[in-house]
Design a protein around this motif. Structure first.
Motif: not given
Length: 377
Positions: A63-64, A73, A93, A97, A233-234, A257-258, A260-261, A264
């Motif tokens: 997660s962040r 990010h 993400g 969400t 995405s996101g 939440a994990t 986002p990539s 990405n």
């Protein structure tokens, strides 16, 4: 076990013409949200190769708030805040969400979420998870929004009001009256939450969204999804720094939440640069949109479109799906939209105009649609 109850639900959906199933991509694109044709473009392929070459990770690993916070990010959030003209931004993400995070976290007990009657399902899910009272107002009717707010006040409501709208509505393609709603928010001390999902990249200066001219206001929060016109995405939640920090500290769909990539995030950065550096892409998109409006009127007698989303309302579920199947058989990837996605009795063909489809193909599609509408008006 057989799960007879679930099997019966599926059978009922089939009988009513509402059964859904996954379909492979086929034919010309009239159904995606890839409005600027970026999803498969060399711009993003090159950006991906460059990001991998400089060591950007594919996965976040957590997660962040743990080890998942990557430099990509934070660079994206800084650049997005600058691009969209807001104090801060938060990368999530996905748009679903992100809306859940906004409406389950920011409005509190005693507050009111005043929402357009056609607001997206993700907002409804967020409101269900939150503690604020909710009220709908008639679609795109700022006067009714004011009336509903007044009734709430007269009934004793004293909390913060959050007005939730979409800039461009995903199934109707019409535009929210943002100026009137912003005036209402100012007069009532309310926060205007604008979901720019189908506006980002298409509307506003350099594709900054329909509400770009009000985005910097201290009572405006904007959501820009990255999986539509941006081609990745996101989602990016943009607005006052105090609200963004509150989401970081309190939004369960962010905290647990994990992340986002990071790759990405690097691609979203590239997509935003493309919007800023190549406004000609948006100009070409609008040429196609206006061509579609003209051909819809000339060949099918359809009018009053406002965006890249052209709904053709047929009404009956089964007739709608039959028309979609006929168009698909002629090489046009158009999908039928039925309840509960749209109100009962308004099943429709949702035609999306993107840079993936050239003008002659658009004309050919409306020629075929005209023939089909003669059978199913």
């Amino acid at each position: 076990m057989g799960f007879p109850r679930h099997a019966q639900v599926l059978q009922t959906l089939k009988e009513r013409g509402r059964h859904r199933q996954l379909m492979a991509r086929a034919g010309h694109d009239f159904s995606s949200n890839d409005y600027l044709g970026l999803a498969g473009d060399d711009v993003l392929r090159k950006a991906a190769a460059e990001a991998l070459a400089r060591g950007v990770p594919v996965g976040a690993g957590g997660s962040r708030l743990l080890r998942g916070n990557d430099a990509e990010h934070q660079l994206l959030e800084s650049e997005a805040a600058t691009f969209f003209g807001t104090e801060a931004a938060l990368f999530m993400g996905g748009g679903f969400t992100a809306n859940q995070a906004i409406f389950s976290t920011l409005p509190g007990q005693g507050d009111l979420v005043l929402h357009d009657a056609l607001i997206h399902a993700s907002t409804h899910d967020g409101m269900r998870l939150g503690r604020a009272e909710t009220r709908a107002f008639a679609h795109n009717d700022a006067d009714d929004a004011a009336a509903q707010l007044r009734k709430w006040r007269e009934a004793g409501g004293r909390g913060q009001v959050w007005i939730a709208v979409e800039a461009v509505y995903s199934m109707d393609g019409d535009l929210a009256p943002l100026a009137a709603l912003k005036a209402l928010a100012d007069a009532e001390g309310a926060v205007l939450v604008v979901d720019e999902a189908h506006s980002t990249g298409v509307f506003g200066d350099l594709g900054r969204g329909l509400g770009h001219d009000i985005a910097a206001a201290p009572n405006v929060l904007s959501l820009h999804t990255c999986g539509k016109a941006l081609g990745v995405s996101g989602a990016l939640i943009c607005g006052p720094a105090v609200l963004i920090e509150t989401l970081v500290n309190k939004a369960r769909s962010f905290i647990f939440a994990t992340a986002p990539s990071p790759l990405n995030a690097a691609l979203v950065r590239a997509a935003l640069r493309e919007l800023a550096d190549n406004p000609e892409r948006r100009d070409r998109a609008w040429q196609g949109i206006r061509h579609a409006w003209a051909e819809a009127g000339r060949l099918c007698g359809l009018a009053r479109f406002q965006s890249q989303i052209l709904p053709v309302i047929i009404g009956d579920d089964k007739r709608t799906m039959a028309a979609a199947a006929q168009l698909q058989a002629r090489g046009h990837d158009i999908r039928g939209i039925r309840p509960p996605t749209v109100p009962r009795g308004t099943s429709r063909l949702r035609i999306s105009i993107t840079l993936n489809t050239p003008a002659p193909v658009i004309t050919a599609m409306f020629t075929d649609l005209a023939e089909i509408l003669k059978e199913a008006p």
